[in-house]
Structure formats: structure tokens, C-alpha cells
Design a protein around this motif. Structure first.
Motif: not given
Length: 345
Positions: A272-279
Motif C-alpha cells: 500500500i505504501e509502495a503503490l503510489p510511486a508505481q502510478g
């Protein structure tokens, strides 16, 4: 006409109140179960009653206060509502009763009601789609103990229903409806986590050398992973994704509620914390390890996970409701009650 059979809908449990003392009593009963914390009894007693509960009961009580309603605990009232909706489908054939593995209504108290009604043909449905030692096995053990304690024959059990259409179809309907109502970029299937050692105990390979020893161990069903909780979670996600015609890149699987790094991965909170950086800016989360919304969905995902996602740069995270007492799920439960599914030994 009086019912000739009984059906117990059995869920995990909830405190009687969102207060530290009530939460502490619940946690002691839950965590002292050897199927939950599998260590020698004296060490478990010291760990649970001496260290974990005295500290955790206050923080857990605050979390329960976030989700408690005028009707009480969501897990409790969703179970009561489900019983009310299942009962008409089974007409006069079954007396349908709720029970909780921990807390109330207790399993033994429920068997006492069944005995008072003069019923000896009993079926228990543990409301956990995927098999685990901590939930399913523990609930089966307690039901067998309670039946013997009150002088009733051993009940029949409905085993894991992770791949049953009666479960998958209603959950797919709920997810599809939610995805049509709100913009989303990605769907995360977040299942409850388990210690790796519990998963390895269900490995059916001759020397328990298959589970969690290779990246693709859960990708296809074989004899070794037949009772594997992690494999069953992936199967549930795959079959729901197929029903919704979701491309592989549009959904992921994670495991939440971890206590240590020795729990099954990937971890939902890190994803959940990493997904924004993946678009991924708009994230939908479904939790198909739970048939009813509870602390783990309403507080852990809808509140805390959303805060983490927004802090990491996301724009929206929304929890897809669980089955709760959906009419199609009530019909599915009634259908499951009329057949016995294999229960792992």
C-alpha cells in the motif's frame, strides 16, 4: 413443524465492549489457544498474560472504539443478520444459530441450546473461507469438545469454501458493484496474514519441503499445497479476478495484520505504501479472508491503511465491503449447509 437439524454459523469472536478490560479478556482467551500461539503452555502463559495483553488491551480498545456502533461490534451484528437471512432459506429443516470461537455467544452455550431443543443432527460452518490452523482447526477442536461436554454427538463440518461458487459469486458481485461505483486504478486483495511456520505445518509433501520454498509454490494446486492457507488465498483471488475479467496487472495479493517478518508475504502494508510511486493513485481493497467486516477491515484497512496510502502520495483508498449479510451470500450459506465439504485432517 420443528427443525430436525441445527446449523451453527461460527465466526472467530469479538470483545463484549470496546473497553480495555473486556478487550483484555477476549485477547487472553484468543491468544492462549495453542493453535494460535504454538509454544509450550508455561511460556505462552507468560508471554500472553504477562507481556502482550497488559500492553495491547489499551491500544486494541482504542481501535475497537473506532469501529463500534450503536449495534455493537460489527462482526457480531453482521453474524446475527446473516443468521436471520439464512434461516428462511432452510425453512423448518434447520435451526440456525450464531456462535463465536472466542467470546459470546460461546460454542458450548450454543450446543446447550441445541440440546435443549432436542436436536442431535448438527452441522457447523466455520466462517473462514481459507483453511488455517489458527482459525479453522481451532474452531473444529472447540466444537468437538463442546459437543462432547454437553452430551451431543460429534457435529458434521463444512470445510474450507475458498473455491466454492456459493462464496465466490456473491463476493465477486459485491466487488464488481463497488468498482463500478467509484474510480479506481488497482485492486488489492488483502488477506489476513499467518506465521510462516503455521503454513508449513499444512504442507502435504513427504518431508514438508514444498510450501514457501519456491516463488511459485502457490501458483497451481497440487497435493502438497492442498491445505495451504496462502495457496487458497491466491486461488480465491484468481477465481474472483476471472469472474470480473480483471487483467493480471490490475490486481495484486497481499497479507495484512502481520506481527513479525516471519509471516507470509507479500505484506499488504508495504504494498500500500509502495503503490503510489508505481502510478496507482486510486486503490480499491477487498478482503476475502473475512466474510464480515470487522476490526481488520474497518480499522486496519479503511482507516490506517488509507492514511498510509495518502501519506505516500495516493489520492484515494476505499474498502470494498465484505459479504456481511448480502442476500446472495445468505443463499450461498444455505446451499453450503446442505452439503459437507472435505475438512483437512
Amino acid at each position: 413443524m420443528h427443525a430436525k437439524k441445527a446449523l451453527i454459523l461460527l465466526n472467530l469472536g469479538t470483545p463484549d465492549a470496546p473497553e480495555p478490560e473486556a478487550v483484555g479478556r477476549y485477547l487472553k482467551q484468543f491468544l492462549m489457544d495453542p493453535d494460535v500461539i504454538d509454544i509450550p503452555t508455561p511460556l505462552r502463559w507468560f508471554l500472553v498474560k504477562g507481556l502482550i495483553v497488559p500492553r495491547r488491551k489499551y491500544k486494541s480498545a482504542e481501535a475497537y472504539q473506532e469501529v463500534w456502533t450503536e449495534r455493537g461490534s460489527p462482526l457480531m451484528y453482521h453474524l446475527q443478520d446473516l443468521v436471520e437471512r439464512v434461516s428462511p432459506h432452510l425453512a423448518d429443516e434447520y435451526l440456525v444459530l450464531p456462535a463465536m470461537r472466542y467470546g459470546s455467544p460461546s460454542v458450548q452455550g450454543t450446543f446447550e441450546k441445541i440440546k435443549a431443543a432436542g436436536i442431535t443432527d448438527i452441522t457447523v460452518l466455520p466462517l473462514y473461507p481459507q483453511y488455517s490452523l489458527a482459525a479453522t482447526k481451532s474452531s473444529v477442536t472447540e466444537a468437538l469438545r463442546a459437543a462432547e461436554a454437553v452430551g451431543l454427538p460429534a457435529p458434521k463440518f463444512i470445510g474450507p469454501f475458498f473455491d466454492a461458487p456459493e462464496f465466490l459469486d456473491p463476493f465477486s458481485e459485491v466487488i464488481g458493484r463497488s468498482l463500478n461505483e467509484r474510480p479506481w486504478d488497482h485492486l488489492l486483495f488483502s488477506f489476513h496474514g499467518l506465521p510462516e511456520k503455521q503454513v508449513k505445518k499444512t504442507d502435504r509433501s513427504p518431508d514438508r519441503s514444498y510450501c514457501l520454498t519456491r516463488p511459485d509454490c502457490c501458483e497451481r494446486p497440487i497435493e502438497a499445497n492442498r491445505d495451504c492457507y496462502r495457496h487458497q488465498c491466491y486461488e480465491t483471488a484468481r477465481k474472483i479476478a476471472q469472474r470480473l475479467a480483471l487483467p493480471a496487472e490490475k490486481y495484486s495479493v497481499g497479507f495484512q495484520s502481520r506481527l513479525t517478518r516471519a509471516w507470509i508475504q507479500p505484506f499488504s502494508d508495504r504494498m500500500i505504501e509502495a503503490l503510489p510511486a508505481q502510478g496507482v493513485k486510486r486503490l480499491a481493497v477487498a478482503c476475502p479472508a473475512f466474510v464480515a467486516d470487522c476490526l481488520e477491515t474497518l480499522e486496519e484497512i479503511q482507516i490506517r491503511a488509507k492514511e498510509s496510502f495518502l501519506a505516500a502520495g495516493g489520492e484515494d483508498l476505499f474498502l470494498i465491503p465484505s459479504l456481511n449479510s448480502e442476500p446472495s451470500w445468505a443463499q450461498g450459506v444455505a446451499t453450503l449447509a446442505r452439503r459437507t465439504v472435505r475438512m483437512p485432517s
